[in-house]
Design a protein around this motif. Structure first.
Motif, PDB file in Angstrom:
ATOM      1  N   ASN A 234       0.853  -1.183   0.000  1.00  0.00           N
ATOM      2  CA  ASN A 234       0.000   0.000   0.000  1.00  0.00           C
ATOM      3  C   ASN A 234       0.891   1.236   0.000  1.00  0.00           C
ATOM      4  O   ASN A 234       1.747   1.389   0.860  1.00  0.00           O
ATOM      5  N   LEU A 235       0.668   2.101  -0.982  1.00  0.00           N
ATOM      6  CA  LEU A 235       1.597   3.209  -1.231  1.00  0.00           C
ATOM      7  C   LEU A 235       0.908   4.565  -1.085  1.00  0.00           C
ATOM      8  O   LEU A 235      -0.223   4.746  -1.529  1.00  0.00           O
ATOM      9  N   SER A 236       1.631   5.507  -0.493  1.00  0.00           N
ATOM     10  CA  SER A 236       1.218   6.916  -0.518  1.00  0.00           C
ATOM     11  C   SER A 236       2.171   7.621  -1.474  1.00  0.00           C
ATOM     12  O   SER A 236       3.390   7.484  -1.342  1.00  0.00           O
ATOM     13  N   ILE A 237       1.634   8.365  -2.443  1.00  0.00           N
ATOM     14  CA  ILE A 237       2.495   9.014  -3.452  1.00  0.00           C
ATOM     15  C   ILE A 237       2.457  10.524  -3.278  1.00  0.00           C
ATOM     16  O   ILE A 237       1.423  11.165  -3.501  1.00  0.00           O
ATOM     17  N   LEU A 238       3.575  11.097  -2.882  1.00  0.00           N
ATOM     18  CA  LEU A 238       3.690  12.557  -2.789  1.00  0.00           C
ATOM     19  C   LEU A 238       4.183  13.056  -4.155  1.00  0.00           C
ATOM     20  O   LEU A 238       5.301  12.743  -4.561  1.00  0.00           O
ATOM     21  N   GLY A 239       3.342  13.788  -4.865  1.00  0.00           N
ATOM     22  CA  GLY A 239       3.701  14.243  -6.215  1.00  0.00           C
ATOM     23  C   GLY A 239       3.166  13.303  -7.285  1.00  0.00           C
ATOM     24  O   GLY A 239       3.843  12.999  -8.265  1.00  0.00           O
ATOM     25  N   SER A 240       1.910  12.877  -7.125  1.00  0.00           N
ATOM     26  CA  SER A 240       1.358  11.845  -8.024  1.00  0.00           C
ATOM     27  C   SER A 240       1.085  12.359  -9.429  1.00  0.00           C
ATOM     28  O   SER A 240       0.931  11.568 -10.357  1.00  0.00           O
ATOM     29  N   THR A 241       0.996  13.682  -9.619  1.00  0.00           N
ATOM     30  CA  THR A 241       0.680  14.212 -10.951  1.00  0.00           C
ATOM     31  C   THR A 241       1.925  14.499 -11.781  1.00  0.00           C
ATOM     32  O   THR A 241       1.820  14.968 -12.919  1.00  0.00           O
ATOM     33  N   GLY A 242       3.104  14.252 -11.225  1.00  0.00           N
ATOM     34  CA  GLY A 242       4.344  14.549 -11.949  1.00  0.00           C
ATOM     35  C   GLY A 242       4.808  13.398 -12.818  1.00  0.00           C
ATOM     36  O   GLY A 242       4.128  12.363 -12.947  1.00  0.00           O
ATOM     37  N   SER A 243       5.980  13.588 -13.393  1.00  0.00           N
ATOM     38  CA  SER A 243       6.571  12.580 -14.277  1.00  0.00           C
ATOM     39  C   SER A 243       6.791  11.261 -13.534  1.00  0.00           C
ATOM     40  O   SER A 243       6.373  10.189 -13.997  1.00  0.00           O
ATOM     41  N   ILE A 244       7.420  11.310 -12.361  1.00  0.00           N
ATOM     42  CA  ILE A 244       7.637  10.088 -11.577  1.00  0.00           C
ATOM     43  C   ILE A 244       6.299   9.567 -11.038  1.00  0.00           C
ATOM     44  O   ILE A 244       6.017   8.370 -11.106  1.00  0.00           O
ATOM     45  N   GLY A 245       5.465  10.481 -10.503  1.00  0.00           N
ATOM     46  CA  GLY A 245       4.203  10.072  -9.885  1.00  0.00           C
ATOM     47  C   GLY A 245       3.293   9.317 -10.848  1.00  0.00           C
ATOM     48  O   GLY A 245       2.739   8.262 -10.508  1.00  0.00           O
ATOM     49  N   THR A 246       3.168   9.816 -12.072  1.00  0.00           N
ATOM     50  CA  THR A 246       2.259   9.163 -13.029  1.00  0.00           C
ATOM     51  C   THR A 246       2.816   7.795 -13.456  1.00  0.00           C
ATOM     52  O   THR A 246       2.061   6.828 -13.604  1.00  0.00           O
TER      53      THR A 246
ATOM     54  N   ARG B  24      -1.974  -1.195  -3.812  1.00  0.00           N
ATOM     55  CA  ARG B  24      -3.044  -0.257  -3.480  1.00  0.00           C
ATOM     56  C   ARG B  24      -2.455   1.130  -3.189  1.00  0.00           C
ATOM     57  O   ARG B  24      -1.302   1.245  -2.761  1.00  0.00           O
ATOM     58  N   VAL B  25      -3.264   2.170  -3.406  1.00  0.00           N
ATOM     59  CA  VAL B  25      -2.773   3.538  -3.238  1.00  0.00           C
ATOM     60  C   VAL B  25      -3.663   4.231  -2.216  1.00  0.00           C
ATOM     61  O   VAL B  25      -4.878   4.332  -2.403  1.00  0.00           O
ATOM     62  N   SER B  26      -3.057   4.713  -1.106  1.00  0.00           N
ATOM     63  CA  SER B  26      -3.887   5.300  -0.047  1.00  0.00           C
ATOM     64  C   SER B  26      -3.898   6.821  -0.050  1.00  0.00           C
ATOM     65  O   SER B  26      -4.801   7.436   0.516  1.00  0.00           O
ATOM     66  N   ALA B  27      -2.871   7.451  -0.662  1.00  0.00           N
ATOM     67  CA  ALA B  27      -2.876   8.923  -0.717  1.00  0.00           C
ATOM     68  C   ALA B  27      -2.208   9.395  -1.996  1.00  0.00           C
ATOM     69  O   ALA B  27      -1.251   8.783  -2.477  1.00  0.00           O
ATOM     70  N   LEU B  28      -2.754  10.478  -2.550  1.00  0.00           N
ATOM     71  CA  LEU B  28      -2.215  11.096  -3.767  1.00  0.00           C
ATOM     72  C   LEU B  28      -2.083  12.581  -3.504  1.00  0.00           C
ATOM     73  O   LEU B  28      -2.962  13.168  -2.860  1.00  0.00           O
ATOM     74  N   THR B  29      -1.011  13.201  -4.014  1.00  0.00           N
ATOM     75  CA  THR B  29      -0.886  14.649  -3.812  1.00  0.00           C
ATOM     76  C   THR B  29      -0.436  15.346  -5.086  1.00  0.00           C
ATOM     77  O   THR B  29       0.322  14.789  -5.873  1.00  0.00           O
ATOM     78  N   ALA B  30      -0.930  16.584  -5.247  1.00  0.00           N
ATOM     79  CA  ALA B  30      -0.520  17.448  -6.363  1.00  0.00           C
ATOM     80  C   ALA B  30      -0.316  18.849  -5.806  1.00  0.00           C
ATOM     81  O   ALA B  30      -0.749  19.144  -4.678  1.00  0.00           O
ATOM     82  N   ASN B  31       0.304  19.701  -6.598  1.00  0.00           N
ATOM     83  CA  ASN B  31       0.425  21.101  -6.170  1.00  0.00           C
ATOM     84  C   ASN B  31      -0.732  21.915  -6.745  1.00  0.00           C
ATOM     85  O   ASN B  31      -1.499  22.519  -6.008  1.00  0.00           O
TER      86      ASN B  31
ATOM     87  N   LEU C 226      -7.029   9.623   0.856  1.00  0.00           N
ATOM     88  CA  LEU C 226      -6.711  11.056   0.997  1.00  0.00           C
ATOM     89  C   LEU C 226      -6.166  11.612  -0.320  1.00  0.00           C
ATOM     90  O   LEU C 226      -5.353  10.969  -0.985  1.00  0.00           O
ATOM     91  N   ALA C 227      -6.612  12.838  -0.658  1.00  0.00           N
ATOM     92  CA  ALA C 227      -6.030  13.580  -1.784  1.00  0.00           C
ATOM     93  C   ALA C 227      -5.601  14.945  -1.262  1.00  0.00           C
ATOM     94  O   ALA C 227      -6.336  15.576  -0.496  1.00  0.00           O
ATOM     95  N   VAL C 228      -4.419  15.386  -1.671  1.00  0.00           N
ATOM     96  CA  VAL C 228      -3.870  16.648  -1.149  1.00  0.00           C
ATOM     97  C   VAL C 228      -3.521  17.550  -2.319  1.00  0.00           C
ATOM     98  O   VAL C 228      -2.974  17.096  -3.325  1.00  0.00           O
ATOM     99  N   ILE C 229      -3.825  18.844  -2.155  1.00  0.00           N
ATOM    100  CA  ILE C 229      -3.493  19.820  -3.200  1.00  0.00           C
ATOM    101  C   ILE C 229      -2.868  21.050  -2.537  1.00  0.00           C
ATOM    102  O   ILE C 229      -2.940  21.205  -1.315  1.00  0.00           O
TER     103      ILE C 229
END
Ligand code: NDP
Ligand code: MG
Length: 381
Positions: free
Chosen positions: A4-16, A28-35, A52-55
């Motif tokens: 189960n992974l939380s991804i800080l920066g999910s909308t970037g090159s590495i994140g996507t 499974r993915v429990s958290a995603l974040t974008a700026n 959780l989603a963070v912006i």
């Protein structure tokens, strides 16, 4: 292996790319974040259903809450939101793939919450390497490299039974779009030319760092912390084809290398599945088609950022946070077309020469040094 992974920066090159690895492997993915990329974050929430989603800002968070009101995903924002994503209960691993040293506090938060770290965000280790590595050791947390060179070293080190047998790390560098150019030829480089990397498709900041070779300087510092190898035992060699991703040299001068097509999915996946390997959605390496691999010394005179990073690492303390902070600001100014390409190297070196380095005892020491470096650069602008 990560479940189960939380991804800080999910909308970037590495994140996507990490999300496509998760999808393929059933992680499974429990958290995603974008700026600020609310549209892509919304799509990701709908597809991966994180808790959780963070912006970046409160206003964007209000907008996102309305957009995804039909889902169970909670919305948070800003640095507190990033830290909430970093310590979310469900995740066993946090992928730090935000750009810049804004990743430092969330990374420390994740370590304190006993999450393993898949680390793409090199600026975090450059600015606060001593803090991050000592916290990880204290908490018994693993840090798996995502950066391709460090993943290569990590993979090569799997054959190293005793660190005392290791003589050197040899990091490869593509040399970027301006390899072989003189300073005179680089005077009028445009943003578009600097963003045109020959081998890798990446976010804007790291692409500029590759063009100035700051990226390799940051990576030398990153390697020093990740592998606890003195900086004088870390060599850089320019390798235009980006097929050998890095090497290690043993005491008997035997060299072990890791090779593959230049595709970040390999190191991202290995960081998430270590010590196991699975098939990966990338091209096969066909050496006969490539024909030859070439190697050159880096040009430290032209690419002064690389020199500044080596000097900063030798000096220690907050010096690496200073060169990193100055570079982040200088790259921003270059992308905004306020300074020239060569100004980036000048600014980074001037910041190193002008701002005193202090011992790092806490996160505040690093944040203060970063702030001082940014103010120094803004003062020039
Ligand atoms: P991108 O610019 O493509 O993506 C950055 C991500 O971080 C996005 O999700 C972005 O959100 C988010 N972000 C940007 N600024 C902030 C901020 N101030 N606060 C919170 N989130 C923020 O970068 P990359 O994916 O290329 O790089 C990410 C990290 O990985 C960097 O440290 C880079 O050096 C490292 N790395 C990247 C490689 C690559 O191939 N791309 C290779 C090796 C290392 P939004 O989309 O909304 O702007
Ligand atoms: Mg790299």
């Amino acid at each position: 292996m990560t479940e189960n992974l939380s991804i800080l920066g999910s909308t970037g090159s590495i994140g996507t790319q990490a999300l496509s690895v998760c999808e393929k492997l059933g992680i499974r993915v429990s958290a995603l974040t974008a700026n600020s990329n609310i549209g892509l974050l919304e799509q990701q929430v709908r597809k991966f259903r994180p808790k959780l989603a963070v912006i970046g800002t409160k206003a964007l968070a209000e907008d996102l809450r309305i957009r995804i009101a039909d889902t169970d995903t909670k919305v948070s924002f800003g640095i507190d939101g990033l830290c909430e994503a970093a310590m979310i209960d469900e995740a066993d691993t946090v992928l730090t793939a935000v750009v810049g040293m804004v990743g430092l506090k969330p990374t420390l938060t994740a370590i304190r919450a006993h999450k393993n770290i898949a680390l793409a965000n090199k600026e975090t280790l450059v600015a606060g390497g001593s803090l991050v590595m000592s916290e990880a050791e204290k908490e018994g947390v693993r840090i798996y490299p995502v950066d391709s060179e460090h993943s290569a070293v990590f993979q090569c080190l799997q054959s190293c039974p005793d660190k005392k047998l290791l003589k050197k790390l040899i990091l490869t560098a593509s040399g970027g779009p301006f390899f072989g150019k003189t300073r005179d030829e680089l005077k009028d480089v445009t943003v578009e030319q600097a963003l045109n990397h020959p081998n890798w498709s990446m976010g804007a900041k790291i692409t500029i760092d590759s063009a100035t070779m700051m990226n390799k300087g940051l990576e030398v510092i990153e390697a020093r912390w990740l592998f606890d190898v003195p900086v004088e035992n870390i060599d850089v060699v320019v390798h235009r084809e980006s097929i050998i991703h890095s090497m290690i040299e043993y005491c008997d001068n035997s060299v072990i290398a890791q090779l593959g097509v230049p595709d970040m999915k390999i190191p991202i996946q290995y960081a998430l599945t270590y010590p196991d390997r699975y098939s990966c959605d990338v091209g096969v390496l066909e050496l006969a088609k490539i024909g030859k691999l070439t190697f050159f010394e880096p040009d430290y005179e032209t690419f002064r950022c690389l020199t500044a990073c080596k000097k900063a690492m030798a000096k220690g303390g907050t010096a690496t946070a200073i060169v990193n902070g100055a570079n982040e600001e200088a790259v921003r100014l270059f992308l905004d077309r306020k300074i020239s390409f060569l100004d980036i190297g000048e600014i980074v070196n001037n910041a190193f020469d002008s701002i005193e380095s202090r011992t790092v005892t806490s996160l505040d020491d690093v944040l203060d040094a970063d702030r001082a470096a940014r103010e120094f650069v803004k003062g020039i602008g």
